[in-house]
Design a protein around this motif. Structure first.
Motif, PDB file in Angstrom:
ATOM      1  N   PRO A  98      -9.926  -4.309   5.320  1.00  0.00           N
ATOM      2  CA  PRO A  98      -8.619  -3.804   5.755  1.00  0.00           C
ATOM      3  C   PRO A  98      -8.109  -4.545   6.987  1.00  0.00           C
ATOM      4  O   PRO A  98      -8.866  -4.862   7.899  1.00  0.00           O
ATOM      5  CB  PRO A  98      -8.911  -2.334   6.083  1.00  0.00           C
ATOM      6  CG  PRO A  98     -10.351  -2.334   6.501  1.00  0.00           C
ATOM      7  CD  PRO A  98     -11.028  -3.389   5.669  1.00  0.00           C
ATOM      8  N   ARG A 129      -9.016   3.810   0.437  1.00  0.00           N
ATOM      9  CA  ARG A 129      -8.137   2.671   0.159  1.00  0.00           C
ATOM     10  C   ARG A 129      -7.089   3.075  -0.862  1.00  0.00           C
ATOM     11  O   ARG A 129      -7.422   3.521  -1.958  1.00  0.00           O
ATOM     12  CB  ARG A 129      -8.948   1.492  -0.363  1.00  0.00           C
ATOM     13  CG  ARG A 129      -8.111   0.280  -0.754  1.00  0.00           C
ATOM     14  CD  ARG A 129      -8.988  -0.906  -1.093  1.00  0.00           C
ATOM     15  NE  ARG A 129      -8.205  -2.087  -1.444  1.00  0.00           N
ATOM     16  CZ  ARG A 129      -8.724  -3.300  -1.601  1.00  0.00           C
ATOM     17  NH1 ARG A 129     -10.038  -3.483  -1.450  1.00  0.00           N
ATOM     18  NH2 ARG A 129      -7.949  -4.332  -1.911  1.00  0.00           N
ATOM     19  N   THR A 130      -5.818   2.904  -0.504  1.00  0.00           N
ATOM     20  CA  THR A 130      -4.719   3.194  -1.419  1.00  0.00           C
ATOM     21  C   THR A 130      -3.804   1.983  -1.426  1.00  0.00           C
ATOM     22  O   THR A 130      -3.190   1.671  -0.416  1.00  0.00           O
ATOM     23  CB  THR A 130      -3.944   4.448  -0.979  1.00  0.00           C
ATOM     24  OG1 THR A 130      -4.862   5.515  -0.759  1.00  0.00           O
ATOM     25  CG2 THR A 130      -2.931   4.840  -2.024  1.00  0.00           C
ATOM     26  N   GLU A 131      -3.726   1.302  -2.555  1.00  0.00           N
ATOM     27  CA  GLU A 131      -3.016   0.025  -2.604  1.00  0.00           C
ATOM     28  C   GLU A 131      -2.471  -0.215  -4.005  1.00  0.00           C
ATOM     29  O   GLU A 131      -3.174  -0.056  -5.001  1.00  0.00           O
ATOM     30  CB  GLU A 131      -3.978  -1.107  -2.219  1.00  0.00           C
ATOM     31  CG  GLU A 131      -3.370  -2.493  -2.288  1.00  0.00           C
ATOM     32  CD  GLU A 131      -4.413  -3.575  -2.070  1.00  0.00           C
ATOM     33  OE1 GLU A 131      -4.020  -4.737  -1.903  1.00  0.00           O
ATOM     34  OE2 GLU A 131      -5.624  -3.264  -2.083  1.00  0.00           O
ATOM     35  N   SER A 164     -16.229   4.208   4.612  1.00  0.00           N
ATOM     36  CA  SER A 164     -16.471   2.769   4.484  1.00  0.00           C
ATOM     37  C   SER A 164     -17.303   2.468   3.240  1.00  0.00           C
ATOM     38  O   SER A 164     -16.999   1.544   2.477  1.00  0.00           O
ATOM     39  CB  SER A 164     -17.180   2.237   5.735  1.00  0.00           C
ATOM     40  OG  SER A 164     -17.530   0.886   5.588  1.00  0.00           O
ATOM     41  N   GLU A 180     -18.852  -2.604   4.224  1.00  0.00           N
ATOM     42  CA  GLU A 180     -17.771  -3.504   3.831  1.00  0.00           C
ATOM     43  C   GLU A 180     -18.017  -4.928   4.322  1.00  0.00           C
ATOM     44  O   GLU A 180     -17.749  -5.902   3.614  1.00  0.00           O
ATOM     45  CB  GLU A 180     -16.446  -2.977   4.377  1.00  0.00           C
ATOM     46  CG  GLU A 180     -16.024  -1.644   3.785  1.00  0.00           C
ATOM     47  CD  GLU A 180     -14.860  -1.045   4.528  1.00  0.00           C
ATOM     48  OE1 GLU A 180     -13.720  -1.198   4.049  1.00  0.00           O
ATOM     49  OE2 GLU A 180     -15.071  -0.435   5.591  1.00  0.00           O
ATOM     50  N   THR A 220      -8.158   5.724  -3.519  1.00  0.00           N
ATOM     51  CA  THR A 220      -9.208   6.446  -2.814  1.00  0.00           C
ATOM     52  C   THR A 220     -10.543   6.418  -3.545  1.00  0.00           C
ATOM     53  O   THR A 220     -11.513   5.859  -3.073  1.00  0.00           O
ATOM     54  CB  THR A 220      -8.792   7.900  -2.522  1.00  0.00           C
ATOM     55  OG1 THR A 220      -7.579   7.888  -1.780  1.00  0.00           O
ATOM     56  CG2 THR A 220      -9.864   8.612  -1.701  1.00  0.00           C
ATOM     57  N   TRP A 237      -3.030   0.311   6.884  1.00  0.00           N
ATOM     58  CA  TRP A 237      -3.940  -0.781   6.544  1.00  0.00           C
ATOM     59  C   TRP A 237      -3.459  -1.498   5.296  1.00  0.00           C
ATOM     60  O   TRP A 237      -2.952  -0.876   4.363  1.00  0.00           O
ATOM     61  CB  TRP A 237      -5.361  -0.252   6.304  1.00  0.00           C
ATOM     62  CG  TRP A 237      -5.898   0.593   7.409  1.00  0.00           C
ATOM     63  CD1 TRP A 237      -5.808   1.952   7.523  1.00  0.00           C
ATOM     64  CD2 TRP A 237      -6.595   0.137   8.572  1.00  0.00           C
ATOM     65  NE1 TRP A 237      -6.403   2.370   8.679  1.00  0.00           N
ATOM     66  CE2 TRP A 237      -6.906   1.278   9.344  1.00  0.00           C
ATOM     67  CE3 TRP A 237      -6.998  -1.119   9.025  1.00  0.00           C
ATOM     68  CZ2 TRP A 237      -7.595   1.188  10.552  1.00  0.00           C
ATOM     69  CZ3 TRP A 237      -7.692  -1.193  10.227  1.00  0.00           C
ATOM     70  CH2 TRP A 237      -7.973  -0.049  10.970  1.00  0.00           C
ATOM     71  N   GLU A 257       0.857  -1.179   0.000  1.00  0.00           N
ATOM     72  CA  GLU A 257       0.000   0.000   0.000  1.00  0.00           C
ATOM     73  C   GLU A 257       0.888   1.223   0.000  1.00  0.00           C
ATOM     74  O   GLU A 257       1.891   1.282   0.702  1.00  0.00           O
ATOM     75  CB  GLU A 257      -0.881   0.013   1.248  1.00  0.00           C
ATOM     76  CG  GLU A 257      -1.871   1.153   1.263  1.00  0.00           C
ATOM     77  CD  GLU A 257      -2.835   1.018   2.430  1.00  0.00           C
ATOM     78  OE1 GLU A 257      -3.233   2.046   2.962  1.00  0.00           O
ATOM     79  OE2 GLU A 257      -3.167  -0.111   2.787  1.00  0.00           O
ATOM     80  N   ARG A 304     -15.138   2.847   0.151  1.00  0.00           N
ATOM     81  CA  ARG A 304     -14.226   1.718  -0.047  1.00  0.00           C
ATOM     82  C   ARG A 304     -14.968   0.507  -0.617  1.00  0.00           C
ATOM     83  O   ARG A 304     -14.454  -0.200  -1.491  1.00  0.00           O
ATOM     84  CB  ARG A 304     -13.537   1.346   1.273  1.00  0.00           C
ATOM     85  CG  ARG A 304     -12.534   2.371   1.770  1.00  0.00           C
ATOM     86  CD  ARG A 304     -11.662   1.798   2.878  1.00  0.00           C
ATOM     87  NE  ARG A 304     -12.423   1.396   4.043  1.00  0.00           N
ATOM     88  CZ  ARG A 304     -12.698   2.158   5.096  1.00  0.00           C
ATOM     89  NH1 ARG A 304     -12.267   3.416   5.119  1.00  0.00           N
ATOM     90  NH2 ARG A 304     -13.376   1.690   6.121  1.00  0.00           N
ATOM     91  N   TYR A 323      -4.734  -5.083   2.674  1.00  0.00           N
ATOM     92  CA  TYR A 323      -5.948  -5.801   2.286  1.00  0.00           C
ATOM     93  C   TYR A 323      -5.581  -7.242   1.904  1.00  0.00           C
ATOM     94  O   TYR A 323      -5.417  -7.560   0.731  1.00  0.00           O
ATOM     95  CB  TYR A 323      -6.643  -5.074   1.131  1.00  0.00           C
ATOM     96  CG  TYR A 323      -7.178  -3.725   1.545  1.00  0.00           C
ATOM     97  CD1 TYR A 323      -8.509  -3.567   1.920  1.00  0.00           C
ATOM     98  CD2 TYR A 323      -6.338  -2.615   1.612  1.00  0.00           C
ATOM     99  CE1 TYR A 323      -8.996  -2.341   2.334  1.00  0.00           C
ATOM    100  CE2 TYR A 323      -6.819  -1.384   2.029  1.00  0.00           C
ATOM    101  CZ  TYR A 323      -8.145  -1.253   2.389  1.00  0.00           C
ATOM    102  OH  TYR A 323      -8.622  -0.035   2.811  1.00  0.00           O
TER     103      TYR A 323
END
Length: 750
Positions: free
Chosen positions: A494, A414-416, A652, A521, A688, A503, A139, A655, A505
């Motif tokens: 997460p 969420r950044t992954e 949430s 989620e 994001t 976090w 991430e 995401r 995933y």
């Protein structure tokens, strides 16, 4: 040069060499003496720590050290609350764990967990957990445009949250092979200690204001060219050395009474940045440039809080005349807080602000543009608080314990970056989709009132229908998760880890971890169309479903739609550009306004004249001949607009929508989009409110909030990006390629 001069210069050089040698010896002797004195000081600091009433700030001032240096010498003097230290994301290996009070034991009959029902029945896949070390995706930090920034945030830290001493407290996943380690999250305590998590703050509610904000005289300055847009004219100024004092003198000489200056280009706070170890240090030095005519504007109160906000790219400087510091202040701010000017001149930026104000005034009679989008968004929201009905008296603010729990357990976007072998090392293409005005789609429902604590026993006692309803309601769940066997797609929930990444995933079949997640989620993990995940409920919080953000969101969406249409249809290019920038500003009002509700613990910076007593609990950042600059953690204030439950619920939902978003026509679902509707092994990046894949998707775009817009397409083969910087470069190339294709297609049509 002749021989005589050459000989004389050699003689002078020898003398200089002798002088340098002597100076080096003096420096060495002085350094030896300095080291000796520093060692004596360290011993004395350590000795003072033995006094029961010793305080780090007082010792720091007396010794000339920062509070951080004092704490490193004598850890017992650390003024940070024990529970905050225990929950810090970096989880320093050399920090002793803070002692936490133990909650009352849970009743013996209380089950450790309650297994949530699978809400769909896809093709059967075994759900028995198999011991495995999860290999999480890497991430990476979000790009600047993806960040949610509150005006004065500090790194999120949990306030006192007591873990339950029961079987419900479960160890996190096995330690991954990379640098990240599992991070244990707080849980809801049992017994009377848990009552703090079902409470609101006494006498603190979000009320509708009974006053109208006052507009401030605003100008727009290009610090690179000196062009200043003031009212309906543009003038060119001589900004001198571009210090804050030079800028204030030049602007106020031309536009007396100016209260706010937006820098549209030039970033003067980066001047001389190469002389500093970090960009933030350079910005702080620029903001505090000494001036005979200007001083830092300070607020009222015993701490004399400094008006400056230090940020690498969007700083805020607040200044007052030295001769009359109480006569009013002037702010210097960055246009980037609202939108990226992207080369727009000062006239266009001013026109964008005018269009923004006009669009908002169509939906708020008393709309006023404040200094930042965050302030503006929160002020506009406060003017939608109902005057009739159940919440006419205002929305209650949760207890400090509950707010701290939400800050510690509710992440943002969420950044992954998904790495090989889960995706090809040679990408056939890199296709970027971005959700339009994404958060606006998730404001129709939000939690209100005092939450009800759901124990594992209470959840187990529910019928399947009641469990489903609870998960689909405004809720926040402490769960143990197991990835099903045969799972081949991206992670859904997460997992908390230490380090720069808060976090990850996990998606490896059989991986098990303990976490917190919003109802949206959790419901998706149980009801996705591929395979239900195993979810064991350890506890949770269930709110009443309400609509505190719905009216605010509807008005902002209407203003955004007006400006977006204007940017496409206006006949004059400058007006189209200004309307587009204004529509981006509406996005910022919603994005940062929502972030403002999170109201995380803040770092407050300040200055105190040399020789005066420093406020308690501060860390000294620097000192010049006139002032000492310091900072301290302010913790949670009695902010009547602190609603982290709203921000956490929206984040949430967003995401979850990155994985599965429904297209509706009325109440009928007519289609789906999101990562789970792409083939396994094709998702490269989550950012994001957008995702990048290796192939295009048949997702329709209607121009509505939440829709997936094709933003970039880079033709392959493309070497998989190893990190954030490489991905951003590829993303830029993909956007440029798609723009070229659009221009070429438009030309062919003509």
């Amino acid at each position: 040069m002749d021989r005589k001069t050459y000989t004389a210069e050699l003689a002078a050089l020898r003398e200089l060499r002798a002088g340098i040698t002597a100076a080096e010896k003096a420096v060495a002797a002085a350094q030896k003496e300095l080291d000796k004195l520093a060692a004596q000081r360290a011993r004395r600091v350590a000795g003072l720590a033995g006094y029961e009433g010793a305080q780090a700030p007082a010792i720091a001032k007396a010794s000339g050290l920062s509070v951080g240096d004092v704490v490193r010498i004598a850890p017992l003097l650390d003024p940070t609350p024990a529970a905050v230290r225990a929950a810090e994301a970096d989880d320093r290996a050399d920090a002793a764990p803070a002692p936490l009070p133990v909650a009352e034991p849970a009743p013996v009959a209380e089950p450790a967990v309650a297994v949530a029902p699978a809400l769909t029945r896809p093709a059967a896949v075994p759900e028995q957990p198999v011991p495995a070390v999860p290999v999480p995706a890497v991430e990476v930090p979000a790009a600047a445009e993806d960040q949610v920034v509150v005006e004065q945030p500090a790194p999120a830290a949990a306030a006192p949250v007591v873990p339950a001493a029961s079987a419900a407290t479960v160890a996190a996943a096995p330690r991954p092979v990379d640098e990240a380690r599992p991070r244990e999250l707080p849980t809801l305590p049992e017994g009377p200690a848990g009552a703090r998590f079902e409470a609101v703050t006494t006498g603190l509610v979000s009320k509708r204001p009974n006053f109208t904000q006052q507009a401030r005289s605003t100008v727009f300055l290009d610090a690179a060219t000196g062009e200043l847009a003031v009212r309906d004219r543009v003038v060119r100024l001589d900004l001198g050395a571009r210090t804050p004092g030079d800028i204030l003198d030049a602007v106020l000489a031309t536009a007396p009474g100016t209260e706010r200056i937006y820098i549209t280009a030039g970033a003067p706070w980066h001047d001389g940045a190469e002389r500093y170890s970090t960009l933030k240090d350079a910005v702080a030095a620029w903001l505090n440039t000494p001036s005979e005519r200007w001083t830092t504007a300070v607020g009222s109160g015993r701490d004399k809080l400094a008006g400056h906000f230090v940020h690498q790219r969007q700083p805020v400087g607040r200044y007052a005349p030295s001769a009359a510091p109480d006569s009013g202040s002037t702010e210097i701010r960055s246009m980037g807080e609202w939108f990226d000017p992207d080369g727009a001149d000062v006239t266009t930026c001013r026109q964008a602000f005018t269009l923004l104000w006009q669009a908002l005034r169509r939906h708020w009679d008393d709309a006023v543009l404040m200094g930042s989008p965050s302030q503006t968004g929160r002020d506009l929201w406060s003017r939608t608080i109902p005057t009739t009905g159940k919440w006419a008296g205002g929305y209650p603010v949760l207890s400090e314990d509950l707010r701290a729990l939400l800050h510690a357990t509710g992440g943002q976007g969420r950044t992954e970056l998904v790495l090989p072998p889960r995706v090809p090392a040679q990408l056939p293409a890199l296709v970027e989709y971005d959700r339009t005005f994404a958060y606006a789609k998730h404001l129709w429902k939000s939690p209100v009132g005092t939450p009800r604590r759901i124990t594992a026993r209470a959840f187990a006692a529910m019928t399947e229908q009641e469990q489903t309803k609870a998960l689909m309601s405004c809720s926040h769940w402490n769960i143990r998760v197991t990835v099903p066997q045969g799972w081949q797609h991206v992670g859904l929930l997460p997992a908390p880890v230490t380090g720069d990444r808060a976090w990850i995933y996990p998606s490896e079949p059989g991986a098990t971890f303990t976490t917190w997640a919003g109802g949206a989620e959790v419901h998706l993990a149980l009801a996705n169309h591929i395979a239900p995940w195993r979810i064991e409920v350890l506890g949770g919080l269930l709110w009443e479903d309400g609509k505190p953000l719905d009216e605010w969101g509807k008005r902002l969406k209407a203003a955004w739609a007006d400006l977006t249409n204007l940017s496409r249809m206006h006949g004059e290019e400058r007006q189209r550009q200004a309307a587009y920038l204004a529509s981006r500003a509406v996005r910022s009002v919603l994005l940062f306004g929502l972030g403002g509700f999170a109201q995380r613990p803040r770092l407050v910076s300040g200055t105190t004249p040399v020789g005066e007593a420093l406020p308690a609990g501060v860390e000294i950042l620097g000192q010049d001949g006139q002032v000492v600059t310091w900072q301290r953690q302010a913790g949670f204030s009695r902010d009547p607009y602190a609603h982290p439950e709203w921000a956490a619920y929206v984040w949430s939902g967003a995401r979850a929508a990155l994985l599965d978003m429904k297209y509706r026509q009325g109440k009928e679902v007519i289609g789906h989009a999101g990562a789970l509707h792409a083939r396994p092994g094709t998702v490269v990046y989550f950012g994001t409110d957008g995702i990048a894949l290796t192939e295009r998707q048949p997702w329709p775009y209607r121009g509505e909030p939440g829709d997936y817009l094709l933003k970039g397409h880079l033709t392959g083969p493309v070497e998989h990006p190893a990190g954030q910087e490489q991905y951003l470069k590829l993303r830029g190339l993909g956007r440029a390629e798609l723009a070229e294709l659009a221009v070429a297609g438009k030309g062919a049509d003509q």
